[in-house]
Design a protein around this motif. Structure first.
Motif, PDB file in Angstrom:
ATOM      1  N   GLN A  39       0.849  -1.182   0.000  1.00 50.50           N
ATOM      2  CA  GLN A  39       0.000   0.000   0.000  1.00 50.50           C
ATOM      3  C   GLN A  39       0.884   1.232   0.000  1.00 50.50           C
ATOM      4  OE1 GLN A  39      -2.842   0.154   3.226  1.00 50.50           O
ATOM      5  NE2 GLN A  39      -4.169   1.535   2.077  1.00 50.50           N
ATOM      6  N   ALA A  40       0.767   2.010  -1.067  1.00 51.30           N
ATOM      7  CA  ALA A  40       1.480   3.279  -1.167  1.00 51.30           C
ATOM      8  C   ALA A  40       0.598   4.379  -0.584  1.00 51.30           C
ATOM      9  CB  ALA A  40       1.819   3.576  -2.623  1.00 51.30           C
ATOM     10  N   PRO A  41       1.186   5.490  -0.168  1.00 49.06           N
ATOM     11  CA  PRO A  41       0.392   6.575   0.420  1.00 49.06           C
ATOM     12  C   PRO A  41      -0.736   7.030  -0.507  1.00 49.06           C
ATOM     13  CG  PRO A  41       2.714   6.971   0.774  1.00 49.06           C
ATOM     14  CD  PRO A  41       2.615   5.785  -0.137  1.00 49.06           C
ATOM     15  N   GLY A  42      -1.940   7.084   0.031  1.00 53.80           N
ATOM     16  CA  GLY A  42      -3.086   7.550  -0.728  1.00 53.80           C
ATOM     17  C   GLY A  42      -3.658   6.549  -1.707  1.00 53.80           C
ATOM     18  N   LYS A  43      -3.138   5.326  -1.683  1.00 46.27           N
ATOM     19  CA  LYS A  43      -3.606   4.307  -2.615  1.00 46.27           C
ATOM     20  C   LYS A  43      -4.159   3.104  -1.850  1.00 46.27           C
ATOM     21  CE  LYS A  43      -0.598   5.555  -6.463  1.00 46.27           C
ATOM     22  NZ  LYS A  43       0.334   5.031  -7.510  1.00 46.27           N
ATOM     23  N   GLN A  44      -4.877   2.250  -2.564  1.00 46.95           N
ATOM     24  CA  GLN A  44      -5.435   1.061  -1.935  1.00 46.95           C
ATOM     25  C   GLN A  44      -4.366  -0.009  -1.779  1.00 46.95           C
ATOM     26  OE1 GLN A  44      -8.510  -0.183  -4.691  1.00 46.95           O
ATOM     27  NE2 GLN A  44      -7.094  -1.396  -5.910  1.00 46.95           N
ATOM     28  N   ARG A  45      -4.661  -0.965  -0.924  1.00 48.55           N
ATOM     29  CA  ARG A  45      -3.757  -2.080  -0.724  1.00 48.55           C
ATOM     30  C   ARG A  45      -3.958  -3.103  -1.842  1.00 48.55           C
ATOM     31  NH1 ARG A  45      -3.436  -4.691   5.211  1.00 48.55           N
ATOM     32  NH2 ARG A  45      -3.143  -2.440   5.602  1.00 48.55           N
ATOM     33  N   ASP A  46      -2.888  -3.442  -2.516  1.00 48.73           N
ATOM     34  CA  ASP A  46      -2.970  -4.338  -3.670  1.00 48.73           C
ATOM     35  C   ASP A  46      -2.141  -5.593  -3.461  1.00 48.73           C
ATOM     36  OD1 ASP A  46      -2.856  -1.498  -5.893  1.00 48.73           O
ATOM     37  OD2 ASP A  46      -4.607  -2.650  -5.236  1.00 48.73           O
ATOM     38  N   LEU A  47      -2.566  -6.653  -4.110  1.00 54.84           N
ATOM     39  CA  LEU A  47      -1.808  -7.899  -4.088  1.00 54.84           C
ATOM     40  C   LEU A  47      -0.517  -7.738  -4.890  1.00 54.84           C
ATOM     41  CD1 LEU A  47      -1.627 -11.009  -3.506  1.00 54.84           C
ATOM     42  CD2 LEU A  47      -2.724 -11.307  -5.739  1.00 54.84           C
ATOM     43  N   VAL A  48       0.580  -8.199  -4.303  1.00 53.13           N
ATOM     44  CA  VAL A  48       1.855  -8.237  -5.009  1.00 53.13           C
ATOM     45  C   VAL A  48       2.108  -9.656  -5.528  1.00 53.13           C
ATOM     46  CG1 VAL A  48       4.350  -7.959  -4.790  1.00 53.13           C
ATOM     47  CG2 VAL A  48       2.801  -6.383  -3.600  1.00 53.13           C
ATOM     48  N   ALA A  49       1.998 -10.612  -4.621  1.00 53.71           N
ATOM     49  CA  ALA A  49       2.234 -12.017  -4.983  1.00 53.71           C
ATOM     50  C   ALA A  49       1.593 -12.903  -3.934  1.00 53.71           C
ATOM     51  CB  ALA A  49       3.723 -12.309  -5.075  1.00 53.71           C
ATOM     52  N   SER A  50       1.191 -14.094  -4.361  1.00 60.64           N
ATOM     53  CA  SER A  50       0.612 -15.057  -3.428  1.00 60.64           C
ATOM     54  C   SER A  50       1.127 -16.449  -3.754  1.00 60.64           C
ATOM     55  CB  SER A  50      -0.913 -15.029  -3.472  1.00 60.64           C
ATOM     56  OG  SER A  50      -1.377 -15.464  -4.743  1.00 60.64           O
ATOM     57  N   ILE A  51       1.023 -17.323  -2.761  1.00 63.11           N
ATOM     58  CA  ILE A  51       1.477 -18.695  -2.936  1.00 63.11           C
ATOM     59  C   ILE A  51       0.590 -19.596  -2.100  1.00 63.11           C
ATOM     60  CG2 ILE A  51       3.197 -18.460  -1.086  1.00 63.11           C
ATOM     61  CD1 ILE A  51       5.002 -20.333  -2.787  1.00 63.11           C
ATOM     62  N   THR A  52       0.197 -20.726  -2.685  1.00 63.39           N
ATOM     63  CA  THR A  52      -0.599 -21.682  -1.942  1.00 63.39           C
ATOM     64  C   THR A  52       0.315 -22.630  -1.186  1.00 63.39           C
ATOM     65  OG1 THR A  52      -0.662 -23.340  -3.695  1.00 63.39           O
ATOM     66  CG2 THR A  52      -2.345 -21.604  -3.758  1.00 63.39           C
ATOM     67  N   LYS A  53      -0.270 -23.382  -0.289  1.00 61.65           N
ATOM     68  CA  LYS A  53       0.494 -24.370   0.465  1.00 61.65           C
ATOM     69  C   LYS A  53       1.156 -25.364  -0.478  1.00 61.65           C
ATOM     70  CE  LYS A  53      -0.048 -27.664   4.259  1.00 61.65           C
ATOM     71  NZ  LYS A  53      -1.032 -28.298   5.187  1.00 61.65           N
ATOM     72  N   GLY A  54       0.517 -25.618  -1.619  1.00 62.51           N
ATOM     73  CA  GLY A  54       1.060 -26.549  -2.594  1.00 62.51           C
ATOM     74  C   GLY A  54       2.083 -25.933  -3.536  1.00 62.51           C
ATOM     75  N   GLY A  55       2.306 -24.618  -3.386  1.00 64.46           N
ATOM     76  CA  GLY A  55       3.353 -23.983  -4.173  1.00 64.46           C
ATOM     77  C   GLY A  55       2.906 -23.262  -5.437  1.00 64.46           C
ATOM     78  N   ILE A  56       1.618 -23.133  -5.639  1.00 62.35           N
ATOM     79  CA  ILE A  56       1.127 -22.404  -6.808  1.00 62.35           C
ATOM     80  C   ILE A  56       1.245 -20.912  -6.536  1.00 62.35           C
ATOM     81  CG2 ILE A  56      -0.857 -21.955  -8.280  1.00 62.35           C
ATOM     82  CD1 ILE A  56      -1.823 -24.792  -7.577  1.00 62.35           C
ATOM     83  N   THR A  57       1.886 -20.204  -7.449  1.00 62.55           N
ATOM     84  CA  THR A  57       2.149 -18.785  -7.251  1.00 62.55           C
ATOM     85  C   THR A  57       1.336 -17.915  -8.207  1.00 62.55           C
ATOM     86  OG1 THR A  57       4.026 -18.866  -8.772  1.00 62.55           O
ATOM     87  CG2 THR A  57       4.490 -19.217  -6.431  1.00 62.55           C
ATOM     88  N   ASN A  58       1.169 -16.680  -7.783  1.00 61.55           N
ATOM     89  CA  ASN A  58       0.466 -15.694  -8.594  1.00 61.55           C
ATOM     90  C   ASN A  58       1.133 -14.347  -8.345  1.00 61.55           C
ATOM     91  OD1 ASN A  58      -1.703 -14.596 -10.213  1.00 61.55           O
ATOM     92  ND2 ASN A  58      -2.562 -13.778  -8.322  1.00 61.55           N
ATOM     93  N   TYR A  59       1.354 -13.576  -9.410  1.00 57.90           N
ATOM     94  CA  TYR A  59       2.038 -12.295  -9.294  1.00 57.90           C
ATOM     95  C   TYR A  59       1.244 -11.189  -9.962  1.00 57.90           C
ATOM     96  CZ  TYR A  59       6.229 -15.001  -8.089  1.00 57.90           C
ATOM     97  OH  TYR A  59       7.125 -15.850  -7.487  1.00 57.90           O
ATOM     98  N   ALA A  60       1.344 -10.002  -9.402  1.00 59.67           N
ATOM     99  CA  ALA A  60       0.832  -8.826 -10.086  1.00 59.67           C
ATOM    100  C   ALA A  60       1.676  -8.594 -11.325  1.00 59.67           C
ATOM    101  CB  ALA A  60       0.911  -7.607  -9.164  1.00 59.67           C
ATOM    102  N   ASP A  61       1.046  -8.104 -12.381  1.00 60.84           N
ATOM    103  CA  ASP A  61       1.764  -7.891 -13.643  1.00 60.84           C
ATOM    104  C   ASP A  61       2.961  -6.972 -13.450  1.00 60.84           C
ATOM    105  OD1 ASP A  61      -1.205  -7.890 -15.781  1.00 60.84           O
ATOM    106  OD2 ASP A  61       0.037  -9.523 -15.010  1.00 60.84           O
ATOM    107  N   SER A  62       2.838  -6.010 -12.554  1.00 61.02           N
ATOM    108  CA  SER A  62       3.887  -5.012 -12.375  1.00 61.02           C
ATOM    109  C   SER A  62       5.166  -5.573 -11.765  1.00 61.02           C
ATOM    110  CB  SER A  62       3.378  -3.868 -11.492  1.00 61.02           C
ATOM    111  OG  SER A  62       2.983  -4.366 -10.230  1.00 61.02           O
ATOM    112  N   VAL A  63       5.101  -6.771 -11.187  1.00 60.36           N
ATOM    113  CA  VAL A  63       6.290  -7.329 -10.540  1.00 60.36           C
ATOM    114  C   VAL A  63       6.759  -8.627 -11.182  1.00 60.36           C
ATOM    115  CG1 VAL A  63       5.573  -6.285  -8.353  1.00 60.36           C
ATOM    116  CG2 VAL A  63       5.081  -8.705  -8.773  1.00 60.36           C
ATOM    117  N   LYS A  64       6.035  -9.111 -12.159  1.00 59.55           N
ATOM    118  CA  LYS A  64       6.422 -10.365 -12.817  1.00 59.55           C
ATOM    119  C   LYS A  64       7.820 -10.245 -13.415  1.00 59.55           C
ATOM    120  CE  LYS A  64       1.869 -12.225 -14.006  1.00 59.55           C
ATOM    121  NZ  LYS A  64       0.901 -12.501 -15.098  1.00 59.55           N
ATOM    122  N   GLY A  65       8.626 -11.276 -13.164  1.00 58.58           N
ATOM    123  CA  GLY A  65       9.988 -11.278 -13.662  1.00 58.58           C
ATOM    124  C   GLY A  65      10.975 -10.568 -12.759  1.00 58.58           C
ATOM    125  N   ARG A  66      10.477  -9.839 -11.757  1.00 56.26           N
ATOM    126  CA  ARG A  66      11.373  -9.121 -10.848  1.00 56.26           C
ATOM    127  C   ARG A  66      11.282  -9.657  -9.408  1.00 56.26           C
ATOM    128  NH1 ARG A  66      10.540  -3.877  -9.753  1.00 56.26           N
ATOM    129  NH2 ARG A  66       8.270  -3.953 -10.107  1.00 56.26           N
TER     130      ARG A  66
END
Length: 115
Positions: A39-66
């Protein structure tokens, strides 16, 4: 009582790297999934990345590859390796862990990327 505690934030120059950690403590054996939000100042809280217990990951487009999220199920500890950081990555980063009937958040750690 379950607590999530983030660490690893700080000030870094653009192009640099940081590694965030999130450690769980208390009456918890595992989460169905965990994630990093920011969450940046004045902005909403957004997902950056998530991972399940089984290891499945998900990334925001803005951070993919980084950014890379990882999970140590045995220690109930989650990490976020952040490379090639940009000034727009500046935010408070929050750790979250959830299950069928529970949802916990950490207090956040500040990440500041200078240009």
């Amino acid at each position: 009582q379950v607590q999530l505690v983030e660490s690893g934030g700080g000030l870094v120059q653009a192009g640099g790297s940081l590694r965030l950690s999130c450690a769980a403590s208390g009456n918890i054996f595992s989460f169905s999934g965990m994630g990093w939000y920011r969450q940046a100042p004045g902005k909403q809280r957004d997902l950056v990345a998530s991972i399940t217990k089984g290891g499945i990951t998900n990334y925001a487009d803005s951070v993919k590859g980084r950014f890379t999220i990882s999970l140590d199920n045995a220690k109930i500890k989650m990490y976020l390796q952040m490379n090639s950081l940009k000034p727009e990555d500046t935010a408070v980063y929050f750790c979250r862990g959830w299950g069928i009937s529970y949802d916990y958040w950490g207090q956040g750690t500040q990440v500041t990327v200078s240009s």
